[in-house]
Design a protein around this motif. Structure first.
Motif, mmCIF file in Angstrom:
data_model
loop_
_atom_site.group_PDB
_atom_site.id
_atom_site.type_symbol
_atom_site.label_atom_id
_atom_site.label_comp_id
_atom_site.label_asym_id
_atom_site.label_seq_id
_atom_site.Cartn_x
_atom_site.Cartn_y
_atom_site.Cartn_z
ATOM 1 N N PRO A 13 0.840 -1.214 0.000
ATOM 2 C CA PRO A 13 0.000 0.000 0.000
ATOM 3 C C PRO A 13 0.870 1.257 0.000
ATOM 4 O O PRO A 13 1.926 1.309 0.635
ATOM 5 N N GLN A 19 -9.127 -7.835 9.783
ATOM 6 C CA GLN A 19 -8.795 -6.911 8.695
ATOM 7 C C GLN A 19 -8.665 -7.647 7.363
ATOM 8 O O GLN A 19 -9.128 -7.155 6.323
ATOM 9 N N ILE A 33 -10.939 -7.272 3.813
ATOM 10 C CA ILE A 33 -10.403 -7.147 2.457
ATOM 11 C C ILE A 33 -10.981 -8.249 1.564
ATOM 12 O O ILE A 33 -11.373 -7.999 0.412
ATOM 13 N N HIS A 59 -14.369 -7.381 0.557
ATOM 14 C CA HIS A 59 -14.412 -6.247 -0.379
ATOM 15 C C HIS A 59 -14.007 -6.687 -1.783
ATOM 16 O O HIS A 59 -14.505 -6.115 -2.778
ATOM 17 N N TYR A 86 -8.410 -5.134 -8.244
ATOM 18 C CA TYR A 86 -7.815 -5.653 -7.019
ATOM 19 C C TYR A 86 -6.481 -4.955 -6.732
ATOM 20 O O TYR A 86 -6.208 -4.513 -5.609
ATOM 21 N N PHE A 144 -6.893 -1.300 -5.776
ATOM 22 C CA PHE A 144 -7.466 -1.187 -4.439
ATOM 23 C C PHE A 144 -6.388 -1.418 -3.375
ATOM 24 O O PHE A 144 -6.288 -0.651 -2.407
ATOM 25 N N LEU A 145 -5.591 -2.452 -3.538
ATOM 26 C CA LEU A 145 -4.544 -2.729 -2.546
ATOM 27 C C LEU A 145 -3.531 -1.595 -2.492
ATOM 28 O O LEU A 145 -3.064 -1.214 -1.409
ATOM 29 N N SER A 160 -6.524 0.572 0.223
ATOM 30 C CA SER A 160 -6.664 -0.406 1.307
ATOM 31 C C SER A 160 -6.421 0.223 2.674
ATOM 32 O O SER A 160 -7.101 -0.136 3.653
#
Length: 495
Positions: free
Chosen positions: A48, A103, A107, A110, A127, A130-131, A135
């Motif tokens: 991230p 957590q 994820i 999601h 994906y 998003f990460l 995230s």
């Protein structure tokens, strides 16, 4: 109907292969994406991006929080079913070394939501984005990361291991810790979660931060403070304790010279007015193992020499530290069983004064003469007052003989010249020699040495003789030796 399903599956597979190819072309060279187009599976591994440094709570409350600007990756292991992307989402396994099961479950859920929102479109790129970008905000970790879950989990496991397996009474419910553990295992099995090791999350984050900083350092360029050239960070060294940057070549050469000269306690930063020393790891990385061994050995000896109750075994093959009893000069090496005097490093001699090596006499006498009252008392305790006084007399005598005598060229006996000519006779072995050049003279006619034209002793038989009566006596003896009888020398005769 069956034909339509086969056609749809073929279209899905073709779309899946195309998606894997596109993902590999975008992220494969950075190692963020790997895939197997035969199994229709792969892994997305993305760190991230942080908008600002993140504070990590320490395992112990008395320690300072860790500030990180880079996090280890969140990984998604995926398998694409035949119905993907139109009718089924990818089968995902979420793994992360610093996220809790709750957590990771958020994820995982999601990821399913992202597929549902895409209305049957491919989602691997979503994906990844998003990460990378969302995230941290999605998990509410913009300011602080709490890893206390892993610390508590490690302590619970340690306590359970120390207590042994429980033996509940009949009909009683299992302990709460077992219920919690069972629920975690159910989460792992149901949602394909991989939990991280519990005891080292804080250390892992700290190590990853150092690696990220080192990678960023290697990509930049820096001017060397020694040679002034601009170098890539991969060719430079940043000293840990002060942060000053130098090119590796300059710093290696600088420390190599200091270590070879024995200046191991002066391996500081080359910057003027900077007192910080290089760490042992930095020294080893710069100079190599062989020179570092010399550095380590000299540094150990220097440190031990500052301790009044620790000496080094004098045997060359041992050199181990030896601890002395208070007020005792007896050293006994526990490694090789050698006993020695801690003062002179020779074999132990009891209460007798230490022996003085001939090569050390002049320096010892110089120290004794220049020493103050305290230093002189220490020398007398070590070597004995009588021995030191005798050494002073011997050194003074040797200095006087060196200035006022010549050694016989045969037996090396010191011969002093009081008066007379420069033909000398050794009082010990009878050898005749020249006082001026120390050459041995023939016994049958020693004076011919002074009658050879061109030699440095020509006509120098009486050089330095100022007494006229002695000169006449020597001339008479010379005439008698050469003529064999007493007779008057003719006018103008010279040697």
């Amino acid at each position: 109907m069956q034909f339509w399903e086969i056609t749809t599956n073929m279209e899905d597979r073709e779309q899946q292969r195309e998606e894997l190819l596109v993902m590999d072309s975008i992220f494969g060279h950075d190692g963020l994406f790997t895939s197997d187009d035969k199994q229709m599976s792969g892994m997305i591994s993305v760190s991230p991006e942080l908008q600002r440094p993140l504070l990590v709570k320490p395992p112990e409350p008395d320690k300072e929080p860790l500030s990180v600007s880079a996090l280890p990756p969140i990984c998604i292991e995926f398998t694409l079913p035949e119905q993907y992307p139109l009718e089924a989402p990818p089968t995902n396994r979420v793994t992360c070394s610093w996220l809790t099961p709750t957590q990771m479950l958020k994820i995982w859920r999601h990821l399913v939501t992202l597929w549902e929102q895409g209305q049957g479109n491919t989602v691997l790129y979503e994906y990844t984005e998003f990460l990378r970008n969302d995230s941290i905000a999605f998990l509410g970790l913009e300011h602080e990361l709490d890893v206390s879950f892993f610390v508590d989990r490690a302590r619970t496991a340690a306590a359970a291991a120390a207590a042994g397996p429980p033996s509940p009474a009949a009909g009683s419910s299992p302990p709460r810790s077992l219920n919690r553990r069972a629920s975690v295992e159910q989460l792992r099995a149901r949602y394909r979660l991989t939990l991280p090791a519990s005891a080292s999350v804080h250390r892992l984050l700290e190590t990853h931060q150092r690696q990220a900083e080192a990678a960023e350092f290697g990509r930049r360029r820096f001017p060397c403070k020694v040679c002034g050239e601009e170098r890539a960070g991969s060719d430079c060294v940043r000293l840990t304790r002060c942060g000053h940057v130098y090119c590796r070549d300059c710093l290696t050469a600088y420390y190599t010279v200091l270590i070879r000269d024995g200046e191991v306690q002066n391996l500081r930063c080359p910057e003027d007015q900077c007192p910080e020393q290089a760490t042992p790891k930095e020294v080893r990385d710069l100079v190599g193992d062989d020179l570092f061994e010399r550095y380590d050995t000299i540094l150990l000896r220097t440190s031990l020499s500052a301790m009044t109750d620790v000496v080094t075994c004098p045997r060359a093959h041992c050199q181990k530290p030896v601890v002395l009893d208070p007020g005792d000069s007896l050293g006994r090496c526990a490694h090789c069983d050698h006993t020695f005097c801690a003062i002179c490093q020779n074999a132990y001699h009891g209460n007798n004064p230490c022996a003085v090596k001939s090569a050390e006499r002049l320096e010892l006498v110089r120290q004794y003469r220049m020493a103050g009252a305290g230093e002189r008392a220490d020398l007398e305790r070590r070597y004995g007052r009588r021995q030191l006084q005798r050494l002073v007399e011997e050194v003074d005598s040797a200095a006087w003989m060196s200035d006022h005598s010549e050694r016989c060229p045969r037996c090396r006996t010191p011969i002093e010249k009081i008066d007379g000519c420069n033909k000398m006779s050794c009082t010990k072995c009878g050898t005749l020699f020249c006082w001026l050049c120390n050459a041995r003279l023939p016994r049958e006619n020693p004076y011919t040495h002074f009658n050879v034209p061109g030699s440095k002793c020509f006509n120098q038989l009486f050089a330095g003789v100022v007494d006229g009566a002695l000169l006449d006596e020597e001339l008479g003896a010379l005439a008698f030796d050469e003529l064999g009888e007493e007779e008057d020398l003719p006018m103008g005769f010279f040697l």
